[in-house]
Design an enzyme around this catalytic site. Structure first.
Site, PDB file in Angstrom:
ATOM      1  N   CYS A  40       9.306  -3.457  -7.591  1.00 11.67           N
ATOM      2  CA  CYS A  40       9.840  -3.390  -8.952  1.00 11.67           C
ATOM      3  C   CYS A  40      11.358  -3.494  -9.022  1.00 11.67           C
ATOM      4  CB  CYS A  40       9.418  -2.072  -9.601  1.00 11.67           C
ATOM      5  SG  CYS A  40      10.198  -0.610  -8.862  1.00 11.67           S
ATOM      6  N   GLU A  83       1.148  -3.181   4.449  1.00 11.91           N
ATOM      7  CA  GLU A  83       2.359  -2.369   4.330  1.00 11.91           C
ATOM      8  C   GLU A  83       3.223  -2.599   5.559  1.00 11.91           C
ATOM      9  OE1 GLU A  83       5.297  -0.490   3.196  1.00 11.91           O
ATOM     10  OE2 GLU A  83       3.617  -0.398   1.781  1.00 11.91           O
ATOM     11  N   ASP A  91       2.332  -7.521   6.972  1.00 14.58           N
ATOM     12  CA  ASP A  91       3.218  -8.096   5.956  1.00 14.58           C
ATOM     13  C   ASP A  91       2.451  -9.006   4.990  1.00 14.58           C
ATOM     14  OD1 ASP A  91       5.191  -9.459   4.556  1.00 14.58           O
ATOM     15  OD2 ASP A  91       6.467  -9.763   6.301  1.00 14.58           O
ATOM     16  N   ASP A 142       0.801  -1.228   0.000  1.00 19.86           N
ATOM     17  CA  ASP A 142       0.000   0.000   0.000  1.00 19.86           C
ATOM     18  C   ASP A 142       0.831   1.273   0.000  1.00 19.86           C
ATOM     19  OD1 ASP A 142      -2.705   1.262   0.255  1.00 19.86           O
ATOM     20  OD2 ASP A 142      -1.845   2.002   2.129  1.00 19.86           O
ATOM     21  N   GLY A 143       2.060   1.223   0.536  1.00 21.17           N
ATOM     22  CA  GLY A 143       2.872   2.433   0.592  1.00 21.17           C
ATOM     23  C   GLY A 143       2.168   3.522   1.371  1.00 21.17           C
TER      24      GLY A 143
END
Length: 331
Positions: free
Chosen positions: A80, A36, A57, A13-14
């Site tokens: 990424c 997150e 997590d 989610d950041g």
């Protein structure tokens, strides 16, 4: 009882750019679960959206942890780093990007009506593997430059559950180009702490300086390069520097001969922008604007944490564009 809005599970989610996109597009959300582990990101999320339900997590998360009979949509941008041009390119074998498999596991366990997966443009090999695992659905490529002043190409897989219980692709059209350039997001006045030191400026002038390997030049009437923020220990470095209009005099000593009088465009990690006043770094507010995040949204944490967080974030208006099309089609 009739639902008051969507029930969302956001993985990776950041700082909750997905939730912010729903809010900006006025799409009602009843429950928002966020997976997150980064403490600064969680702080920003809870400051702006205190009703967010943090579930921890992703590697430890199961459908049993979601106290809800049905999730409408799962969203997420799996890590990424192992796909990126500046990463180690280990792809799905890497320690970060292999978290895609946890994303897929939860989609299969929970069976949402929709789901969205975002990532960087990657080697065709990895793109094909992901698409195959995701019911053969191909991603759509959208560059954030259409809706912001930042060149940020990303790919998005968007699905909808069909009547047979499988998933089918949702066709997403590209947004109209707003024509934003760097000049549109720059602040007129900034704190002196964002000005470059004499040592840094002298570094630009040196013929053999490492700075020439780390900086790019861009005009303020064009797009900025993709945001990058590198963290080493307690030091965070940015990828944008704004310089005087006399940039051609400043860089004469280290501009390659074949590029004399032209803007070098291939230097790695950093960006020089001609503003006409002085050399400086971009501010957190300008980082926010490049990601179409409301100004001061990330203010509860330190500047170094803000830079890292915004580098990792989604461009909110791109996500909003996808959501708008997705739920418009539902109607």
């Amino acid at each position: 009882m009739e639902k008051e809005g969507l029930r969302v599970l956001s993985l990776f989610d950041g700082m909750s750019c997905g939730q912010l996109a729903f809010f900006k597009e006025k799409i009602p959300v009843e429950l928002y679960y966020a997976s997150e582990i980064e403490k600064h990101a969680i702080t920003v999320t809870q400051f702006n959206f205190p009703n967010t339900i943090q579930v921890g997590d992703i590697t430890k998360l199961t459908h049993k942890d979601i106290d809800n009979d049905e999730i409408d949509i799962i969203i997420g941008g799996s890590c990424c780093q192992n796909f990126s041009q500046i990463g180690n390119r280990q792809g799905l074998d890497g320690d970060k990007s292999r978290l895609f498999w946890d994303y897929l596991r939860l989609v299969k366990e929970i069976k949402p009506k929709y789901f969205l997966l975002e990532n960087v443009n990657m080697a065709q090999k990895w793109k094909d593997i992901i698409s195959k695992e995701l019911w053969g659905i191909e991603p759509v490529a959208i560059n954030s430059s259409l809706l912001s002043a930042q060149n940020r190409p990303r790919i998005y897989w968007v699905w909808k559950r069909n009547e047979k219980g499988g998933y089918e692709q949702v066709q997403i059209t590209l947004p109209e180009d707003k024509g934003l350039v760097l000049k549109d997001i720059l602040e007129e006045e900034v704190d002196e702490k964002f000005l470059c030191s004499e040592r840094l400026i002298n570094g630009f002038r040196g013929k053999k300086s490492v700075f020439r390997e780390r900086f790019k030049l861009a005009d303020i009437y064009g797009k900025g390069a993709c945001l990058v923020a590198k963290h080493s220990g307690a030091v965070c470095t940015q990828n944008y520097i704004v310089c005087r209009k006399e940039w051609d005099k400043l860089i004469t000593d280290y501009t390659p001969l074949e590029n004399k009088g032209k803007l070098p465009t291939e230097w790695e990690y950093k960006d020089l922008i001609s503003e006409g006043k002085y050399l400086r770094k971009l501010t957190p507010l300008e980082y926010e604007k490049l990601q179409t995040v409301p100004v001061e949204y990330t203010s509860p944490v330190s500047n170094s944490a803000r830079f890292i967080m915004l580098w990792n974030a989604w461009t909110v208006d791109v996500i909003g564009h996808i959501f708008k099309q997705l739920f418009k089609k539902e109607k």
